[in-house]
Design a protein around this motif. Structure first.
Motif, PDB file in Angstrom:
ATOM      1  N   THR A  85      86.362  66.587  55.079  1.00 57.38           N
ATOM      2  CA  THR A  85      86.400  67.610  56.116  1.00 57.38           C
ATOM      3  C   THR A  85      86.502  66.889  57.457  1.00 57.38           C
ATOM      4  O   THR A  85      86.305  65.665  57.548  1.00 57.38           O
ATOM      5  CB  THR A  85      85.131  68.466  56.106  1.00 57.38           C
ATOM      6  N   SER A  98      89.794  71.116  58.049  1.00 61.16           N
ATOM      7  CA  SER A  98      88.876  71.302  56.916  1.00 61.16           C
ATOM      8  C   SER A  98      89.312  72.405  55.972  1.00 61.16           C
ATOM      9  O   SER A  98      89.070  72.334  54.770  1.00 61.16           O
ATOM     10  CB  SER A  98      87.462  71.603  57.429  1.00 61.16           C
ATOM     11  N   THR A  99      89.969  73.443  56.503  1.00 54.81           N
ATOM     12  CA  THR A  99      90.319  74.605  55.678  1.00 54.81           C
ATOM     13  C   THR A  99      91.820  74.754  55.449  1.00 54.81           C
ATOM     14  O   THR A  99      92.230  75.483  54.540  1.00 54.81           O
ATOM     15  CB  THR A  99      89.811  75.900  56.323  1.00 54.81           C
ATOM     16  N   GLY A 100      92.633  74.118  56.281  1.00 52.91           N
ATOM     17  CA  GLY A 100      94.071  74.279  56.175  1.00 52.91           C
ATOM     18  C   GLY A 100      94.592  75.543  56.826  1.00 52.91           C
ATOM     19  O   GLY A 100      95.780  75.857  56.717  1.00 52.91           O
ATOM     20  N   LYS A 101      93.736  76.259  57.524  1.00 52.07           N
ATOM     21  CA  LYS A 101      94.163  77.517  58.155  1.00 52.07           C
ATOM     22  C   LYS A 101      94.522  77.275  59.620  1.00 52.07           C
ATOM     23  O   LYS A 101      93.804  76.566  60.329  1.00 52.07           O
ATOM     24  CB  LYS A 101      93.054  78.560  58.056  1.00 52.07           C
ATOM     25  N   GLY A 108      92.322  70.109  54.658  1.00 49.37           N
ATOM     26  CA  GLY A 108      93.260  71.109  55.155  1.00 49.37           C
ATOM     27  C   GLY A 108      94.698  70.650  55.210  1.00 49.37           C
ATOM     28  O   GLY A 108      95.609  71.472  55.358  1.00 49.37           O
ATOM     29  N   GLN A 109      94.929  69.353  55.069  1.00 51.94           N
ATOM     30  CA  GLN A 109      96.301  68.837  55.103  1.00 51.94           C
ATOM     31  C   GLN A 109      96.993  68.919  53.751  1.00 51.94           C
ATOM     32  O   GLN A 109      98.221  68.837  53.688  1.00 51.94           O
ATOM     33  CB  GLN A 109      96.291  67.377  55.576  1.00 51.94           C
ATOM     34  N   ASP A 140      93.244  73.815  61.327  1.00 51.32           N
ATOM     35  CA  ASP A 140      91.873  73.482  60.950  1.00 51.32           C
ATOM     36  C   ASP A 140      91.949  72.435  59.849  1.00 51.32           C
ATOM     37  O   ASP A 140      92.382  72.725  58.726  1.00 51.32           O
ATOM     38  CB  ASP A 140      91.144  74.730  60.452  1.00 51.32           C
ATOM     39  N   GLY A 195      97.816  74.800  54.843  1.00 49.13           N
ATOM     40  CA  GLY A 195      97.940  73.674  55.762  1.00 49.13           C
ATOM     41  C   GLY A 195      99.108  72.753  55.481  1.00 49.13           C
ATOM     42  O   GLY A 195      99.765  72.269  56.413  1.00 49.13           O
TER      43      GLY A 195
END
Length: 519
Positions: free
Chosen positions: A5, A173-176, A196-197, A171, A202
């Motif tokens: 994260t 950590s989340t990919g959003k 997130g990548q 983001d 993401g």
């Protein structure tokens, strides 16, 4: 490779700087140089292109200043830098590197507010490549105001964008996307990949991802151990076991497959063949007795076990004792594909979960049998691997497929811990999660695999590794990885829309052999 994260990456950076004593400016130098090397791989003629670097106020902007300098070192004669914050307001390592490029007489434009948007637009029109060094992995809130307008202008320009560490607005950590996000053709991320990548959505913004080594010691990462990995070939090679010269078929386990019903004999065949192709010593298929002649002809290597059937020609609950007796001498069980939604057969699945003493993988109709019956999982005597696709996952937890897809990591990890099972949430970047807190995000697979029978092959592969007495979590990871890898190879060799599940069966042995050779 570990997956982090944003906050975990920040902690590792801080440990490296404070405890190990590697200065932040050294890490920034390594990051900027490594990113420049990667960008030159993406655009081999980058030194002949007009490059516009747009830098924010933090360390991401500092990385951008280092990149500007290294592009100049490579002979670039047209590198321009826009700083979105007054230089007088920069601090720390970012300020140090900004002062260096000023002394090297690289052009720096301080465009710090909305009144400068027309000038930024002009600069975008006159460049060939944009380097996005605006916002980094520390972003937590929605992008608004001037920065949002700049990101929108970059996306609207149509120019290829190279992102620094993470596309601005994503983001990590989340990919959003947080309101708005850079659409990059490539991203150089630093130290380790961020969750997130590599997960949806993401990955759509990241483009080609390169992890740049910035000098963080391996010991720091290993001691930190976040518990999540991006499962690639290196991880697969570590887990594969070479075959001993004195081994025999019994060495490699015996998988009992419980699969098939009228109209779905193909599912049973694919499970068995998937298991055989990963090296399982012996495979026995449990099949409704009236369908046995079909499978006797269709399958050569696997054995069959005809059992009582329902009026729908699915496996009957009356087969329970016979299956449990057979399973006593088997090293693993794979069940669910094509067994039908006959309620008697679904009850059989639930009874088997609590009655079997060997590890099991459950897919398809077998997963559906658990809806409103999760209590049976707590009564299991052996490890359980569930392999739902998003639709099946949504049905058993009472949510929509859209919800599952939007929260894949959270759904998988929460379910796994709550019910004590290993969960394989299928789809792009399949997630494998264990109740002990280990999570793997798979790196292989492609949309050409969105066709009937693929899940059956995967169930067989996981069951095959399980039967060979691999750790259940490792068996799931290996099955998913090589299933996707075979799919990638087939996709390259055939028309994208013409891939069949059976095509993977000839490729799996080749990919396993290549990985074993490199062990």
């Amino acid at each position: 490779m570990f997956l982090l994260t944003a906050s975990e990456m920040a902690q590792i950076d801080r440990i490296t700087i404070d405890n190990i004593g590697i200065p932040g400016v050294v890490l920034m130098e390594n990051a900027g140089k490594g990113a420049t090397d990667f960008y030159a791989e993406i655009f081999p003629d980058i030194r002949h292109r007009k490059v516009l670097i747009i830098a924010g106020s933090g360390n991401n902007g500092g990385d951008g200043f280092v990149i500007a300098r290294h592009l100049q070192y490579r002979g670039s004669s047209s590198v321009r830098v826009i700083c979105l914050k007054e230089i007088s307001g920069l601090r720390g390592d970012a300020l140090i590197n900004c002062e260096i490029i000023k002394k090297l007489k690289l052009p720096i434009l301080e465009y710090t507010g909305e009144e400068y948007l027309p000038r930024i637009t002009d600069e975008l029109e006159n460049c060939d490549i944009v380097v996005d060094a605006i916002l980094g992995t520390g972003l937590k809130s929605e992008v608004r105001g001037f920065y949002r307008q700049v990101i929108e202008a970059i996306n609207a320009s149509g120019k290829p964008v190279l992102a620094v560490d993470v596309p601005s607005g994503l983001d990590a950590s989340t990919g959003k996307p947080l309101g708005v996000c850079i659409n990059a053709v490539a991203t150089a991320t630093f130290g380790l990949p961020k969750i997130g990548q590599v997960i949806t959505p993401g990955h759509n913004y990241v483009g080609k991802l390169k992890v740049v080594d910035i000098g963080i010691p391996d010991t720091v990462v290993e001691e930190f151990n976040p518990g999540r990995v991006f499962f690639e070939e290196k991880e697969a090679r570590k887990l594969l076991k070479p075959r001993r010269d004195d081994s025999h078929k019994g060495t490699y386990g015996h998988l009992l497959v419980i699969s098939g019903s009228v109209g779905k004999t193909g599912a049973a065949a694919l499970v068995c063949q998937g298991a055989s192709r990963v090296g399982t010593g012996l495979v026995t298929l449990t099949i409704p007795e009236s369908l046995n002649p079909i499978l006797e002809v269709k399958l050569t290597e696997p054995m069959t076990l005809p059992v009582p059937e329902t009026s729908d020609k699915s496996i009957s609950l009356n087969a329970l004792e016979k299956i449990l007796e057979e399973a006593k001498t088997r090293s693993a069980v794979a069940m669910g594909p094509g067994i039908s939604l006959n309620e008697e057969t679904l009850e059989l699945v639930r009874r088997l979960i609590t009655g079997l003493d060997c590890p099991m993988v459950i897919d398809a109709d077998g997963v559906t049998a658990l809806k409103d019956n999760f209590d049976v999982l707590s009564e299991a005597n052996a490890p359980v691997i569930l392999t739902p696709h998003p639709g099946e996952m949504a049905r058993i937890i009472g949510e929509t497929s859209a919800y599952v897809q939007a929260n894949r990591l959270e759904v998988a990890e929460e379910f796994s811990k709550k019910y004590g099972v290993i969960l394989v949430l299928k789809g792009f970047r399949t997630i494998i999660s264990s109740p002990e807190g280990k999570t793997a995000v798979n790196s292989t697979g492609n949309p050409a695999m969105a066709t009937g029978g693929m899940g059956d092959v995967l169930t067989g592969m996981i069951g095959g590794f399980l039967a060979q007495r691999y750790d259940p979590f490792d068996a799931a990871c290996l099955g998913v990885y090589f299933h996707g890898k075979a799919g990638d190879v087939v996709c390259q060799e055939k028309n994208f829309a013409s891939v069949l599940a059976g095509d993977l069966l000839e490729i799996i042995p080749r990919e396993l052999a290549l990985s074993v050779e490199q062990c």
